[in-house]
Design a protein around this motif. Structure first.
Motif, PDB file in Angstrom:
ATOM      1  N   MET A  28       0.808  -1.230   0.000  1.00 20.80           N
ATOM      2  CA  MET A  28       0.000   0.000   0.000  1.00 20.80           C
ATOM      3  C   MET A  28       0.840   1.279   0.000  1.00 20.80           C
ATOM      4  SD  MET A  28      -3.325  -0.793   0.679  1.00 20.80           S
ATOM      5  CE  MET A  28      -4.336  -2.158   1.182  1.00 20.80           C
ATOM      6  N   ALA A  29       2.156   1.176  -0.093  1.00 22.89           N
ATOM      7  CA  ALA A  29       3.047   2.327   0.105  1.00 22.89           C
ATOM      8  C   ALA A  29       2.746   2.988   1.451  1.00 22.89           C
ATOM      9  CB  ALA A  29       2.945   3.335  -1.038  1.00 22.89           C
ATOM     10  N   ASP A  30       2.378   2.146   2.432  1.00 21.49           N
ATOM     11  CA  ASP A  30       1.999   2.630   3.761  1.00 21.49           C
ATOM     12  C   ASP A  30       3.267   2.717   4.622  1.00 21.49           C
ATOM     13  OD1 ASP A  30       0.688   3.294   6.063  1.00 21.49           O
ATOM     14  OD2 ASP A  30      -0.523   1.461   6.197  1.00 21.49           O
ATOM     15  N   GLY A  31       4.128   3.640   4.246  1.00 24.56           N
ATOM     16  CA  GLY A  31       5.391   3.757   4.963  1.00 24.56           C
ATOM     17  C   GLY A  31       5.994   5.135   4.812  1.00 24.56           C
ATOM     18  N   VAL A  32       6.897   5.447   5.707  1.00 20.60           N
ATOM     19  CA  VAL A  32       7.586   6.746   5.672  1.00 20.60           C
ATOM     20  C   VAL A  32       9.089   6.498   5.690  1.00 20.60           C
ATOM     21  CG1 VAL A  32       5.677   7.916   6.825  1.00 20.60           C
ATOM     22  CG2 VAL A  32       7.552   6.994   8.202  1.00 20.60           C
ATOM     23  N   TYR A  33       9.852   7.514   5.309  1.00 17.99           N
ATOM     24  CA  TYR A  33      11.291   7.307   5.238  1.00 17.99           C
ATOM     25  C   TYR A  33      12.045   8.587   5.547  1.00 17.99           C
ATOM     26  CZ  TYR A  33      11.741   9.636   0.638  1.00 17.99           C
ATOM     27  OH  TYR A  33      11.757  10.547  -0.383  1.00 17.99           O
ATOM     28  N   GLU A  34      13.339   8.430   5.735  1.00 16.59           N
ATOM     29  CA  GLU A  34      14.269   9.558   5.893  1.00 16.59           C
ATOM     30  C   GLU A  34      15.583   9.174   5.234  1.00 16.59           C
ATOM     31  OE1 GLU A  34      14.097  12.680   7.046  1.00 16.59           O
ATOM     32  OE2 GLU A  34      12.021  12.484   7.667  1.00 16.59           O
ATOM     33  N   VAL A  35      16.286  10.170   4.739  1.00 18.13           N
ATOM     34  CA  VAL A  35      17.640   9.973   4.216  1.00 18.13           C
ATOM     35  C   VAL A  35      18.544  10.945   4.978  1.00 18.13           C
ATOM     36  CG1 VAL A  35      19.154  10.121   2.206  1.00 18.13           C
ATOM     37  CG2 VAL A  35      16.771   9.387   1.916  1.00 18.13           C
ATOM     38  N   THR A  36      19.507  10.403   5.697  1.00 19.68           N
ATOM     39  CA  THR A  36      20.433  11.238   6.459  1.00 19.68           C
ATOM     40  C   THR A  36      21.814  11.141   5.822  1.00 19.68           C
ATOM     41  OG1 THR A  36      19.169  10.791   8.463  1.00 19.68           O
ATOM     42  CG2 THR A  36      21.402  11.643   8.774  1.00 19.68           C
ATOM     43  N   SER A  37      22.392  12.277   5.511  1.00 22.42           N
ATOM     44  CA  SER A  37      23.690  12.250   4.838  1.00 22.42           C
ATOM     45  C   SER A  37      24.833  11.963   5.796  1.00 22.42           C
ATOM     46  CB  SER A  37      23.954  13.595   4.157  1.00 22.42           C
ATOM     47  OG  SER A  37      23.363  13.568   2.892  1.00 22.42           O
ATOM     48  N   VAL A  38      25.888  11.392   5.230  1.00 22.83           N
ATOM     49  CA  VAL A  38      27.098  11.085   5.993  1.00 22.83           C
ATOM     50  C   VAL A  38      28.274  11.794   5.324  1.00 22.83           C
ATOM     51  CG1 VAL A  38      28.681   9.232   6.702  1.00 22.83           C
ATOM     52  CG2 VAL A  38      26.204   8.824   6.683  1.00 22.83           C
ATOM     53  N   LEU A  39      28.991  12.559   6.133  1.00 22.43           N
ATOM     54  CA  LEU A  39      30.196  13.239   5.643  1.00 22.43           C
ATOM     55  C   LEU A  39      31.294  13.009   6.675  1.00 22.43           C
ATOM     56  CD1 LEU A  39      30.643  14.952   3.121  1.00 22.43           C
ATOM     57  CD2 LEU A  39      30.024  16.981   4.432  1.00 22.43           C
TER      58      LEU A  39
END
Ligand code: PDD
Length: 283
Positions: A28-39
């Motif tokens: 169902m695309a019943d989800g959330v996300y995050e993208v955290t950068s790494v430096l």
């Protein structure tokens, strides 16, 4: 080389990591996300991403996974195990696995999946030369402030841009630019930075919030308001922002060259400030 990924409490080789076919993220695309950068092997803007994640979950009435309070540790562990110097950590939470039904399940356990991606973030061809964007109608749903995994249209938008020899698309609704397919959009005119104000029409970018803060500290002038495609094409400079691109120059919009076709001075300065400041604050 195989990565170590995280699935529901376990660190596993990526080829051994699985999620149920009944997972509502899948069905169902019943989800959330995050993208955290790494430096430099450190996380950028972790607190901002965590707060927005919590907000996304709340807005959808989704439970937090058990490991929620340990997310910083898991991020760090994945970065260390996969030896990430530059790149990012992807995190996804879904409502969990339950027999297919439109009604939310009562007792499903949220699914938590995380993995790293190593890729250069500094001094890339894109940051040196700038990107080209086209315009597309924004036909996404009305709650773009929630970072859901419904990314089919953004994905199609990037493909349509590529088919026209461009890199990305800026989305337009009711005569105004909302944002990029996976980034916030900005123009610079007569020294003023202009970006759309926050509402349910766009994602409240974590990078955007920091850029505006740093711009203010550097006494740069900015205005938060919608701008038109015509204004964009006549801008002196243009750029996008996101966790994975930081501040990224745009040099062509819908066939019109922006400025002299090279990344603008304000854009480059903001990129430098953003990288310097977020590096200092990385954890
Ligand atoms: N995209 N707007 C949209 C539609 C986005 O998908 C994103 C991020 C942003 C910028 O938000 P932030 O500065 O918090 O990354 C704006 C991520 C990077 C992605 O989908 O990969």
């Amino acid at each position: 080389m195989s990565r170590t990924v995280y699935v529901n409490g376990q660190y596993l080789p990526e080829e051994d990591a699985t999620v149920s076919i009944f997972d509502r993220g899948f069905l169902m695309a019943d989800g959330v996300y995050e993208v955290t950068s790494v430096l430099d092997g450190k996380l950028l803007e972790f607190d901002g991403h965590l707060k927005r994640l919590e907000r996304s979950l709340n807005e959808l009435g989704m439970d937090k996974p058990e490991a929620f309070d340990g997310l910083l540790e898991i991020h760090r562990e994945l970065v260390a195990r996969n030896n990430v110097d530059q790149g990012g950590v992807y995190l996804q939470i879904t409502r969990g696995a339950a027999d297919r039904d439109f009604v939310f399940p009562k007792d499903a356990k949220p699914t938590l999946v995380m993995f790293t991606q190593s890729k250069p973030l500094l001094d890339t061809a894109a940051s040196e030369n700038g990107l080209k964007v086209i315009f597309l109608e924004d036909i996404r749903w009305g709650r773009r402030d929630i970072k859901t995994v419904q990314l089919l249209y953004p994905s199609m938008g990037k493909m349509m841009a590529k088919a026209e020899g461009c890199d990305d698309a800026w989305l337009v609704e009711d005569g105004f630019v909302t944002e990029g397919t996976s980034n916030n959009a900005y123009i610079v005119k007569d020294g003023k930075i202009i970006t759309r104000d926050l509402s349910t029409d766009i994602l409240h970018g974590i990078t955007r919030a920091s850029i505006l803060k740093y711009a203010e500290e550097a006494q740069m002038v900015f205005e938060e308001r919608p701008f038109t495609p015509e204004e964009a094409k006549e801008a002196d400079e243009a750029f996008i922002s996101s966790a994975s691109t930081f501040v990224m120059p745009i040099v062509e919009i819908d066939g019109s060259t922006i400025g002299d076709g090279k990344p603008g001075a304000t854009t480059q300065r903001l990129r430098e400030i953003y990288i310097e400041e977020s590096r200092k604050r990385a954890i």
